[in-house]
Design a protein around this motif. Structure first.
Motif, PDB file in Angstrom:
ATOM      1  N   HIS A 120       0.805  -1.224   0.000  1.00 19.94           N
ATOM      2  CA  HIS A 120       0.000   0.000   0.000  1.00 19.94           C
ATOM      3  C   HIS A 120       0.837   1.272   0.000  1.00 19.94           C
ATOM      4  CE1 HIS A 120      -2.418   3.308   1.721  1.00 19.94           C
ATOM      5  NE2 HIS A 120      -3.349   2.801   0.938  1.00 19.94           N
ATOM      6  N   ASP A 121       1.752   1.401   0.961  1.00 17.97           N
ATOM      7  CA  ASP A 121       2.477   2.658   1.110  1.00 17.97           C
ATOM      8  C   ASP A 121       3.579   2.847   0.075  1.00 17.97           C
ATOM      9  OD1 ASP A 121       0.940   2.451   3.529  1.00 17.97           O
ATOM     10  OD2 ASP A 121       2.257   3.952   4.413  1.00 17.97           O
ATOM     11  N   ARG A 149       1.343   1.538  -3.663  1.00 21.37           N
ATOM     12  CA  ARG A 149       0.028   2.156  -3.823  1.00 21.37           C
ATOM     13  C   ARG A 149      -1.060   1.199  -4.292  1.00 21.37           C
ATOM     14  NH1 ARG A 149       0.910   6.007  -0.386  1.00 21.37           N
ATOM     15  NH2 ARG A 149       2.694   7.318  -0.936  1.00 21.37           N
ATOM     16  N   TYR A 150      -0.948  -0.065  -3.926  1.00 22.31           N
ATOM     17  CA  TYR A 150      -2.026  -1.000  -4.236  1.00 22.31           C
ATOM     18  C   TYR A 150      -3.193  -0.734  -3.296  1.00 22.31           C
ATOM     19  CZ  TYR A 150       0.961  -3.792  -7.299  1.00 22.31           C
ATOM     20  OH  TYR A 150       1.753  -4.203  -8.329  1.00 22.31           O
ATOM     21  N   PRO A 151      -4.417  -0.808  -3.784  1.00 20.89           N
ATOM     22  CA  PRO A 151      -5.581  -0.591  -2.913  1.00 20.89           C
ATOM     23  C   PRO A 151      -5.742  -1.741  -1.927  1.00 20.89           C
ATOM     24  CG  PRO A 151      -6.295  -1.266  -5.100  1.00 20.89           C
ATOM     25  CD  PRO A 151      -4.814  -1.038  -5.189  1.00 20.89           C
ATOM     26  N   PHE A 152      -6.346  -1.448  -0.798  1.00 18.78           N
ATOM     27  CA  PHE A 152      -6.510  -2.476   0.235  1.00 18.78           C
ATOM     28  C   PHE A 152      -7.395  -3.627  -0.240  1.00 18.78           C
ATOM     29  CE2 PHE A 152      -5.303   1.113   3.129  1.00 18.78           C
ATOM     30  CZ  PHE A 152      -4.151   0.525   3.617  1.00 18.78           C
ATOM     31  N   LYS A 181      -5.979  -2.454   6.199  1.00 19.47           N
ATOM     32  CA  LYS A 181      -5.722  -1.045   6.489  1.00 19.47           C
ATOM     33  C   LYS A 181      -5.156  -0.878   7.890  1.00 19.47           C
ATOM     34  CE  LYS A 181      -7.978   3.484   6.281  1.00 19.47           C
ATOM     35  NZ  LYS A 181      -9.236   4.203   5.987  1.00 19.47           N
TER      36      LYS A 181
END
Length: 306
Positions: A138-139, A142-145, A160
């Motif tokens: 994610h950080d 930048r893959y969505p949760f 998350k």
């Protein structure tokens, strides 16, 4: 991407991204390569009809690679307990130097940014496997949760929370030196080390500095971290005394200024530094020869080097 041709092109073009994801998750070039190879093997084992149903082969490969890395991280703790001394991530050479070596190596596929610095990777090592996967995907990427949930087998909300927990482990209050500032400090360390100037080294090292070395039980080195600037300075000079002919080279290590020590053309140590307020706060010295292979394809090795 649903056609066979597009699918083939898609999976072939995903290797670089997958290597970058896997290295940040595992910190090991060999394990990253194995994870990506296994993901591709699973893709090619699918029936053609199943491949054609997959809208995004890249997303599928990333999910599978993430799951494989999660399994590797789960077993890493037991393997690290058997490891002789401290375990450090594999150090990466600069691409400009790597181009003189073997361009097909996974190291050549890696994007060198702040997420591969030794300082950052060591922080990742403090996370649980699930935290590390959630945080990196994610950080960093930048893959969505919602997609990360497929990797971890948890709800997006749980993923998350994992990323938030991992984020708290990152020392955001630290103000790292600029590249120019770090290069200047590292150069001064090199000069003081070469002249065996303990006083100068003590001035360059934070009083609470820590040096960690990774020899993997294959070469001689301290098994526990050396703490305190004065102790580290004396240890560095002792190393120089025991290794006449040791040559120090300023090299980019994981994208930031570092040092490479070689003797008779063979790379002996790759050192990474964390610098704050003009002083070295951490030193990570990788000496395990199994982790130094990529450096013998760079300007850090002579043709006669190992």
């Amino acid at each position: 991407m649903g056609t066979a041709a597009a699918g083939a092109d898609g999976v072939a073009g995903e290797r670089r991204q997958l290597i970058n994801v896997a290295y940040r998750l595992l910190g090991s070039l060999a394990e990253s390569e194995d994870a990506v190879q296994e993901a591709y093997a699973r893709w090619y084992a699918l029936p053609r009809s199943r491949q054609d149903e997959i809208v995004s082969p890249g997303a599928w490969l990333t999910t599978v690679t993430g799951r494989i890395c999660l399994d590797v991280l789960g077993s890493a703790r037991a393997r690290r307990e058997r490891y002789v001394g401290a375990w450090l991530p594999d150090p990466l050479p600069d691409h400009a130097e790597w181009e003189h070596g073997h361009g097909t190596d996974p190291a050549d596929q890696l994007v060198l940014d702040e997420s591969v610095t030794m300082a950052f990777l060591v922080v990742l090592e403090s996370m649980t496997p699930a935290e590390r996967v959630a945080f990196v995907l994610h950080d960093v990427f930048r893959y969505p949760f919602a997609e990360i949930a497929d990797v971890l087998g948890r709800t997006p909300a749980a993923c998350k929370q994992l990323a938030a927990s991992a984020r708290r482990r990152v020392r955001v209050e630290r103000t790292p030196a600029t590249a120019a500032g770090q290069a200047d400090t590292v150069r001064q360390v090199k000069e003081a080390w070469e002249t065996k100037d303990i006083a100068a080294l003590v001035d360059l090292l934070d009083p609470a500095a820590v040096m960690t070395a990774d020899g993997g039980g294959m070469v001689g080195t301290v098994l526990r971290p050396v703490e305190g600037g004065a102790r580290i300075a004396r240890y560095m000079v002792a190393i120089a005394d025991k290794a006449p002919g040791l040559e120090l080279l300023e090299r980019s290590v994981n994208g930031v200024p570092g040092l490479v020590a070689r003797r008779a053309g063979a790379v002996m140590t790759v050192a990474s530094f964390e610098v704050a307020d003009g002083r070295v706060t951490r030193i990570w010295a990788v000496r395990n020869p199994e982790k130094l292979g990529p450096w013998c394809g760079t300007g850090a090795c002579t043709e006669s080097g190992s």
